[in-house]
Scaffold this motif. Structure first.
Motif, PDB file in Angstrom:
ATOM      1  N   ASP A 260       2.469  -1.531 -21.816  1.00 55.63           N
ATOM      2  CA  ASP A 260       1.146  -1.152 -21.306  1.00 55.63           C
ATOM      3  C   ASP A 260       1.102   0.338 -20.957  1.00 55.63           C
ATOM      4  O   ASP A 260       0.097   1.016 -21.216  1.00 55.63           O
ATOM      5  N   ALA A 261       2.187   0.857 -20.349  1.00 57.48           N
ATOM      6  CA  ALA A 261       2.215   2.279 -19.983  1.00 57.48           C
ATOM      7  C   ALA A 261       2.186   3.158 -21.232  1.00 57.48           C
ATOM      8  O   ALA A 261       1.534   4.213 -21.246  1.00 57.48           O
ATOM      9  N   ARG A 262       2.892   2.742 -22.288  1.00 57.46           N
ATOM     10  CA  ARG A 262       2.842   3.509 -23.530  1.00 57.46           C
ATOM     11  C   ARG A 262       1.423   3.552 -24.091  1.00 57.46           C
ATOM     12  O   ARG A 262       0.963   4.594 -24.579  1.00 57.46           O
ATOM     13  N   SER A 263       0.730   2.424 -24.036  1.00 58.30           N
ATOM     14  CA  SER A 263      -0.634   2.371 -24.565  1.00 58.30           C
ATOM     15  C   SER A 263      -1.584   3.223 -23.739  1.00 58.30           C
ATOM     16  O   SER A 263      -2.532   3.817 -24.275  1.00 58.30           O
ATOM     17  N   ALA A 264      -1.344   3.302 -22.419  1.00 60.85           N
ATOM     18  CA  ALA A 264      -2.249   4.041 -21.534  1.00 60.85           C
ATOM     19  C   ALA A 264      -1.923   5.518 -21.450  1.00 60.85           C
ATOM     20  O   ALA A 264      -2.684   6.295 -20.851  1.00 60.85           O
ATOM     21  N   LEU A 265      -0.804   5.943 -22.036  1.00 59.34           N
ATOM     22  CA  LEU A 265      -0.331   7.315 -21.875  1.00 59.34           C
ATOM     23  C   LEU A 265      -1.365   8.333 -22.357  1.00 59.34           C
ATOM     24  O   LEU A 265      -1.612   9.346 -21.690  1.00 59.34           O
ATOM     25  N   LEU A 270      -4.418  15.084 -16.885  1.00 57.56           N
ATOM     26  CA  LEU A 270      -3.696  16.055 -16.057  1.00 57.56           C
ATOM     27  C   LEU A 270      -4.663  17.183 -15.736  1.00 57.56           C
ATOM     28  O   LEU A 270      -4.976  18.005 -16.598  1.00 57.56           O
ATOM     29  N   THR A 271      -5.147  17.219 -14.512  1.00 53.92           N
ATOM     30  CA  THR A 271      -6.159  18.205 -14.137  1.00 53.92           C
ATOM     31  C   THR A 271      -5.555  19.598 -13.990  1.00 53.92           C
ATOM     32  O   THR A 271      -4.337  19.762 -13.839  1.00 53.92           O
ATOM     33  N   ASP A 272      -6.425  20.592 -14.014  1.00 50.89           N
ATOM     34  CA  ASP A 272      -5.960  21.969 -13.835  1.00 50.89           C
ATOM     35  C   ASP A 272      -5.331  22.166 -12.460  1.00 50.89           C
ATOM     36  O   ASP A 272      -4.379  22.951 -12.306  1.00 50.89           O
ATOM     37  N   GLU A 273      -5.842  21.455 -11.470  1.00 54.61           N
ATOM     38  CA  GLU A 273      -5.280  21.580 -10.120  1.00 54.61           C
ATOM     39  C   GLU A 273      -3.828  21.102 -10.094  1.00 54.61           C
ATOM     40  O   GLU A 273      -2.948  21.767  -9.529  1.00 54.61           O
ATOM     41  N   MET A 274      -3.567  19.938 -10.723  1.00 54.74           N
ATOM     42  CA  MET A 274      -2.204  19.413 -10.742  1.00 54.74           C
ATOM     43  C   MET A 274      -1.291  20.306 -11.586  1.00 54.74           C
ATOM     44  O   MET A 274      -0.119  20.507 -11.254  1.00 54.74           O
ATOM     45  N   LEU A 275      -1.830  20.846 -12.669  1.00 53.48           N
ATOM     46  CA  LEU A 275      -1.026  21.742 -13.501  1.00 53.48           C
ATOM     47  C   LEU A 275      -0.659  23.007 -12.735  1.00 53.48           C
ATOM     48  O   LEU A 275       0.466  23.514 -12.844  1.00 53.48           O
ATOM     49  N   ALA A 299       6.524  14.353 -17.600  1.00 54.19           N
ATOM     50  CA  ALA A 299       7.043  13.266 -16.763  1.00 54.19           C
ATOM     51  C   ALA A 299       6.003  12.797 -15.755  1.00 54.19           C
ATOM     52  O   ALA A 299       5.935  11.598 -15.435  1.00 54.19           O
ATOM     53  N   ALA A 300       5.201  13.715 -15.229  1.00 53.03           N
ATOM     54  CA  ALA A 300       4.151  13.328 -14.282  1.00 53.03           C
ATOM     55  C   ALA A 300       3.105  12.452 -14.959  1.00 53.03           C
ATOM     56  O   ALA A 300       2.621  11.460 -14.378  1.00 53.03           O
ATOM     57  N   VAL A 301       2.737  12.781 -16.193  1.00 56.57           N
ATOM     58  CA  VAL A 301       1.787  11.961 -16.944  1.00 56.57           C
ATOM     59  C   VAL A 301       2.387  10.575 -17.196  1.00 56.57           C
ATOM     60  O   VAL A 301       1.699   9.546 -17.047  1.00 56.57           O
ATOM     61  N   ALA A 302       3.671  10.529 -17.588  1.00 56.44           N
ATOM     62  CA  ALA A 302       4.327   9.238 -17.819  1.00 56.44           C
ATOM     63  C   ALA A 302       4.393   8.416 -16.542  1.00 56.44           C
ATOM     64  O   ALA A 302       4.200   7.188 -16.563  1.00 56.44           O
ATOM     65  N   HIS A 303       4.640   9.072 -15.404  1.00 58.08           N
ATOM     66  CA  HIS A 303       4.711   8.347 -14.130  1.00 58.08           C
ATOM     67  C   HIS A 303       3.347   7.797 -13.745  1.00 58.08           C
ATOM     68  O   HIS A 303       3.248   6.688 -13.190  1.00 58.08           O
ATOM     69  N   ALA A 304       2.287   8.542 -14.027  1.00 62.13           N
ATOM     70  CA  ALA A 304       0.940   8.044 -13.733  1.00 62.13           C
ATOM     71  C   ALA A 304       0.630   6.822 -14.590  1.00 62.13           C
ATOM     72  O   ALA A 304       0.078   5.825 -14.093  1.00 62.13           O
ATOM     73  N   ALA A 305       0.992   6.887 -15.883  1.00 58.28           N
ATOM     74  CA  ALA A 305       0.766   5.726 -16.751  1.00 58.28           C
ATOM     75  C   ALA A 305       1.581   4.532 -16.293  1.00 58.28           C
ATOM     76  O   ALA A 305       1.107   3.385 -16.299  1.00 58.28           O
ATOM     77  N   GLY A 308      -0.024   2.862 -13.399  1.00 58.18           N
ATOM     78  CA  GLY A 308      -1.344   2.291 -13.636  1.00 58.18           C
ATOM     79  C   GLY A 308      -2.488   3.199 -13.283  1.00 58.18           C
ATOM     80  O   GLY A 308      -3.618   2.733 -13.107  1.00 58.18           O
ATOM     81  N   ARG A 309      -2.252   4.512 -13.180  1.00 60.83           N
ATOM     82  CA  ARG A 309      -3.317   5.459 -12.848  1.00 60.83           C
ATOM     83  C   ARG A 309      -3.796   6.183 -14.108  1.00 60.83           C
ATOM     84  O   ARG A 309      -3.016   6.374 -15.047  1.00 60.83           O
ATOM     85  N   THR A 310      -5.021   6.612 -14.097  1.00 58.99           N
ATOM     86  CA  THR A 310      -5.578   7.360 -15.222  1.00 58.99           C
ATOM     87  C   THR A 310      -5.628   8.851 -14.957  1.00 58.99           C
ATOM     88  O   THR A 310      -6.000   9.622 -15.847  1.00 58.99           O
ATOM     89  N   THR A 311      -5.264   9.279 -13.743  1.00 59.31           N
ATOM     90  CA  THR A 311      -5.244  10.702 -13.386  1.00 59.31           C
ATOM     91  C   THR A 311      -3.953  11.002 -12.639  1.00 59.31           C
ATOM     92  O   THR A 311      -3.542  10.236 -11.761  1.00 59.31           O
ATOM     93  N   VAL A 312      -3.326  12.115 -12.974  1.00 56.87           N
ATOM     94  CA  VAL A 312      -2.074  12.517 -12.326  1.00 56.87           C
ATOM     95  C   VAL A 312      -2.346  12.923 -10.890  1.00 56.87           C
ATOM     96  O   VAL A 312      -3.285  13.698 -10.617  1.00 56.87           O
ATOM     97  N   THR A 313      -1.550  12.430  -9.954  1.00 59.43           N
ATOM     98  CA  THR A 313      -1.677  12.755  -8.539  1.00 59.43           C
ATOM     99  C   THR A 313      -0.459  13.525  -8.062  1.00 59.43           C
ATOM    100  O   THR A 313       0.519  13.724  -8.808  1.00 59.43           O
TER     101      THR A 313
END
Length: 699
Positions: A260-265, A270-275, A299-305, A308-313
């Protein structure tokens, strides 16, 4: 574990055997589990390096990871495991929509330490070349590991050029072969996982940086957790099938979540603020280059996926930074990887910014509450802890205690009484200056040890100096043709090459050696603050040994005896730590030091006959322990010379009036005599530059 011979068998597992310990059953390794899962969700993260002491389930978790990876659809009969619809160039392609497909489990390919380059990247298919006269490519381990896991146990013991090949393939996603008349490029999208024990040596910082994530693992210290680890291991050993069945539901849930995480990746933002926060963290930790920023973002994008999140925190960035930055902060080989998590939290802050105060609202005056549990109290405690840390660091920078001992007359230090029972009178611990680039010390002749960068040797890489009929190594084509021509058997004017005509290249390169440092830590070495220069010289030799991939050992002698302070190891980091804490004082048991060095070298020669040793004796040549000390030292030195031990005497004697005892010791050893001031390569360059004008005028 297999050797690197070119047989057709590959250590590949299409599905883990039933006795594989379940990934979800491992306890006490949360960071390692997270790192492996993140790189499984997004292979673009760049793989994982697992550092830890022996017996910490490193290999168990890596082998268990393959069992929880989703099954793959592959093109049937494709040797490279291409996915259906993959339009990338494939030697077995092209693959169109009508090509039959099949399903298989994710592969786990283990790379043997003794593997050769042609076994890793692939090479000419000799059977078809000699039998049918066809130029064909025989895939290697990179082809077998495509879209799977390539596992390298003890990656720090693998030769550097092989590690470079693996990391390049992992970064590019393709393997290109140009050798032996073969020109092939194929997909090599691999999840590279390496494990290592730092006690056996370190990877170069350049290679550390190429691994996406790194994890430090250690055995848990909590008795309850250790007991649970043992309980599960005993249960698995007693009934493997029953134990695996017990965790099958957890394994399936983990497998489904990874899929599921691979499919949601692709849908994670990744917002400009997080970048910007990622860039701020990487800049604050002063990591070199931009690879750290890229890996942390992936890695942050993979951790969000995975979460189960759609936005990196901020939580995703924090988790990624903890795994992506520690190994990139090393500044020299003596630094340990690590990360100041308090600084990381300070840089990242919170997910939600504090609300702006209302300027129209009057501030309310309230009694000050007790700060023991609020944020102000935490800030005060944080400030106090920072102040305490600063005090500790300042105290570490202060000169070592009892520095006045250095001001004693040298004769008084030579006669310093030994402590009761210990046989040593410690006069203090001297700090070391910064290491410098040392001149190259080599063993004479040509050896056959492991590839390295010190002495000349016959190795698997280097310049071609001859040929052999051995069964491994690169093909020596001219020698093969000559052997076939000498045998005869030509038909219709055509040369027929038989398997017996095959010749391999003999290559001469550089080998690594065992550098055994025998250091005088007696009172005479403390005279005129000489010990600081000695430690600086030995640290420089350790740095040189690290760069040349040597093993190092440390023997110290003072008082009434000698000690093997560090058995031969590949970790110069440990050697440097032992050296910095080395006390000095007491008499000079030179004979005992040489005797301990002799015994150490004898044992190491039995363990590894092909690794040549270089003994470096750091001393002023004095011997003041026991009766007839100098004569006994001379006898041991003559024995070392008789055994053919390559030696260098680093002369630490200083002052206007010198006795020349170190030079006499070098004669007994048959060793090169080198004043400590001439060890630095810069001193040699400076002497040459000074001599150049005179040489020019004479010409």
């Amino acid at each position: 574990m297999r050797d690197g011979s070119n047989d057709s068998k590959t250590p590949v597992r299409d599905s883990p055997p039933p006795e594989t310990f379940p990934f979800s059953a491992v306890v006490g390794s949360d960071d390692l589990a997270l790192a492996l899962i993140l790189t499984a969700v997004s292979p673009d993260v760049g793989g994982v390096l697992v550092r830890g002491e022996k017996g910490t389930a490193k290999s168990t978790m890596v082998r268990g990871l393959a069992a929880v990876l989703p099954r793959q659809q592959v093109v049937a009969d494709c040797r490279f495991g291409c996915a259906p619809g993959d339009r990338a160039a494939c030697p077995d392609g092209p693959h169109d929509a009508a090509t039959p497909t099949a399903s298989r489990a994710a592969r786990l390919v283990e790379l043997p330490i003794g593997a050769t380059e042609d076994r890793v990247v692939g090479s000419l298919d000799l059977e078809r070349a000699l039998g049918r006269g066809e130029t064909a490519y025989q895939p290697g381990l990179l082809a077998a590991a495509n879209r799977g896991i390539l596992y390298v146990d003890e990656v720090n013991l693998l030769h550097d050029h092989l590690v470079d090949l693996l990391l390049d393939a992992a970064a590019m996603g393709r393997n290109t072969v140009e050798r032996d008349g073969v020109s092939v490029s194929h997909a090599a999208r691999i999840v590279l996982v390496g494990t290592m024990n730092p006690e056996e040596g370190e990877l170069r910082p350049q290679l550390l940086d190429r691994f996406g994530l790194t994890v430090e693992v250690a055995a848990p210290r909590e008795p309850a957790l250790r007991a649970e680890v043992v309980r599960r291991r005993l249960a698995f050993d007693a009934e493997p099938a029953e134990f695996v069945a017990r965790f099958e539901a957890d394994q399936e849930a983990l497998r489904r979540r990874i899929e599921d995480a691979r499919s949601a990746l692709a849908g994670v933002t990744l917002t400009d603020e997080m970048l910007t926060r990622i860039a701020t963290v990487c800049a604050a930790f002063e990591v070199d280059g931009l690879r750290a920023d890229i890996v942390t973002a992936r890695a942050a994008v993979a951790h969000a996926a995975w979460s189960g999140r759609t936005t990196v925190t901020v939580a995703d960035v924090r988790a990624a930074a903890r795994l992506a930055l520690p190994h990139r902060r090393r500044r020299n080989p003596f630094d340990s990887p690590g990360l100041d998590e308090d600084l990381l939290d300070e840089l990242l802050g919170d997910d939600e910014p504090e609300p702006e105060p209302d300027p129209d609202r009057e501030p309310q005056t309230e009694p000050q509450p007790d700060t023991s549990g609020d944020h102000d109290g935490e800030a005060q405690r944080s400030t106090s802890s920072e102040t305490a840390r600063a005090d500790v660091q300042e105290s570490e920078r202060q000169p070592a205690p009892q520095r006045a001992e250095h001001e004693r007359p040298e004769s008084e230090e030579l006669e310093a009484p030994a402590a009761p029972g210990a046989g040593v009178a410690a006069s203090g611990v001297s700090a070391a200056d910064e290491p410098y680039r040392a001149r190259l010390l080599r063993a004479k002749g040509v050896g056959q040890g492991d590839p390295g960068r010190r002495s000349a040797a016959l190795t698997s890489t280097g310049r071609r100096v001859g040929s052999t009929s051995a069964r491994t190594g690169p093909v020596h084509l001219p020698a093969t043709i000559r052997a076939a021509a000498a045998r005869g058997g030509n038909r219709a004017g055509r040369l027929r090459v038989m398997p017996g005509d095959l010749r391999r290249s003999v290559l001469q390169g550089r080998e690594s050696n065992l550098v055994l440092l025998c250091v005088d830590a007696s009172g005479s070495m403390a005279a005129r603050k000489r010990m600081e220069a000695v430690k600086s010289a030995v640290l420089s030799l350790l740095l040189d040994a690290y760069q040349r991939r040597d093993k190092v050992g440390l023997v110290t002698f003072r008082g009434n005896g000698a000690e093997l302070t560090l058995p031969p190891t590949g970790s110069v980091e440990i050697a440097a730590r032992r050296l910095r804490d080395l006390p000095h004082g007491g008499r000079t048991p030179l004979a005992e030091g040489l005797e301990t060095a002799y015994d150490t070298l004898r044992v190491e020669r039995l363990r590894d006959p092909n690794r040549r040793a270089l003994l470096v004796v750091v001393t002023d040549g004095r011997a003041t322990s026991g009766t007839d000390a100098l004569r006994r030292a001379g006898r041991v030195a003559a024995r070392l010379r008789h055994e053919g031990v390559e030696s260098v005497v680093l002369d630490c004697e200083s002052g206007r009036f010198r006795m020349g005892l170190a030079a006499r010791l070098a004669e007994h050893l048959g060793a090169e005599h080198l004043p400590v001031g001439e060890l630095a390569a810069a001193a040699i360059v400076g002497a040459a530059r000074t001599a150049l004008p005179t040489t020019g005028r004479a010409a």
